[in-house]
Design an enzyme around this catalytic site. Structure first.
Site, PDB file in Angstrom:
ATOM      1  N   CYS A  87       0.832  -1.209   0.000  1.00  0.00           N
ATOM      2  CA  CYS A  87       0.000   0.000   0.000  1.00  0.00           C
ATOM      3  C   CYS A  87       0.870   1.264   0.000  1.00  0.00           C
ATOM      4  O   CYS A  87       1.477   1.594  -0.996  1.00  0.00           O
ATOM      5  CB  CYS A  87      -1.013  -0.035   1.138  1.00  0.00           C
TER       6      CYS A  87
ATOM      7  N   HIS B  18      -3.762  -4.932   0.788  1.00  0.00           N
ATOM      8  CA  HIS B  18      -3.225  -5.289   2.104  1.00  0.00           C
ATOM      9  C   HIS B  18      -3.363  -6.791   2.358  1.00  0.00           C
ATOM     10  O   HIS B  18      -4.372  -7.234   2.915  1.00  0.00           O
ATOM     11  CB  HIS B  18      -3.986  -4.539   3.201  1.00  0.00           C
TER      12      HIS B  18
ATOM     13  N   GLU C 174      -2.046  -8.412   4.637  1.00  0.00           N
ATOM     14  CA  GLU C 174      -2.035  -8.652   6.087  1.00  0.00           C
ATOM     15  C   GLU C 174      -3.378  -8.358   6.754  1.00  0.00           C
ATOM     16  O   GLU C 174      -3.595  -8.731   7.911  1.00  0.00           O
ATOM     17  CB  GLU C 174      -0.934  -7.817   6.750  1.00  0.00           C
TER      18      GLU C 174
END
Length: 246
Positions: A99, A186, A188
């Site tokens: 990002c 993202h 994660e």
């Protein structure tokens, strides 16, 4: 010798989320360990406080997390981060960006980065994966990930190649040789955290946009697939295709 990764955390989380998720650096480390990097040496540094290792030489790679800040900001810590990233690029240190990190590395490579004229990208988004032979990709041709961004990389950095794309985000992932691998979304994130971020926007976004983004989370995501690619990239596995493009 175990692989060694430096994670530069580039944000502080909302106080309501921090007790659960800590920070993006911790979230990324958790994802990578779950995906197979259980024996890596991972150290997280707070770039927002200009905390860095004495030397990056002892790390096999440096990963830049996401952030609410602009990668092109004049914030002193962002300026310092860009200075260090430019040095790492010159040294050909292996870099991974997520990002904000994806955007900042592209900016340091001379690419145009800024607000998207499409507005916020949020919730689960699906991208065309253009490199089925990318390390760890296992032949895939698309990937669905959780996103939260209003800035985008607006042009492919010089010397890089496009790895993932969509109508909403044309430069959704890029790579350069064996040195750079960056993704806009993202990997994660988990649905509960994405839901937290989306719900905070109710009132500034239309209810329709919020509800659609929340509904998309129910379809799941493939952050673990990107994690496996990051691991393969950092460990230097199956890099023949990357070396040809260097």
């Amino acid at each position: 010798m175990a692989t060694s990764l430096c994670i530069l955390n580039n944000d502080t989380l909302d106080p309501a989320a921090a007790p659960t998720y800590i920070n993006y650096g911790v979230m990324v480390e958790k994802l990578l360990r779950q995906a197979g990097a259980s024996d890596w040496n991972v150290e997280v540094f707070d770039a927002t406080a200009q905390q860095y290792p004495d030397s990056f030489d002892r790390f096999d790679a440096v990963l830049l997390t996401g952030s609410k800040y602009d990668s092109f900001s004049d914030e002193p810590w962002v300026v310092e981060l860009r200075r260090r990233v430019r040095t790492l690029l010159t040294q050909k240190k292996k870099l991974v960006g997520i990002c904000f990190g994806h955007q900042l590395i592209a900016y340091c490579m001379g690419a145009k980065v800024g607000r998207s004229d499409k507005g916020w990208g949020t919730g689960r988004m699906t991208y065309e994966w253009k490199e089925p032979g990318f390390p760890g990709a296992n032949g895939r041709t698309q990937v669905s990930l959780l996103a939260s961004h209003q800035d985008q990389v607006l042009e492919l950095p010089a010397g890089a190649r496009l790895v993932a794309t969509s109508d909403f985000c044309p430069v959704a992932a890029y790579a350069k040789g064996n040195e750079v691998f960056c993704v806009q979304a993202h990997p994660e994130f988990v649905p509960d955290y994405s839901s937290f971020l989306i719900k905070r926007r109710r009132g500034s976004w239309t209810d329709e946009k919020v509800d659609k983004a929340l509904a998309s989370l129910e379809q799941g995501h493939e952050g673990d697939a990107i994690a496996r690619m990051i691991i393969a990239f950092v460990e230097g596995r199956s890099t023949a295709a990357l070396a040809q493009a260097a």
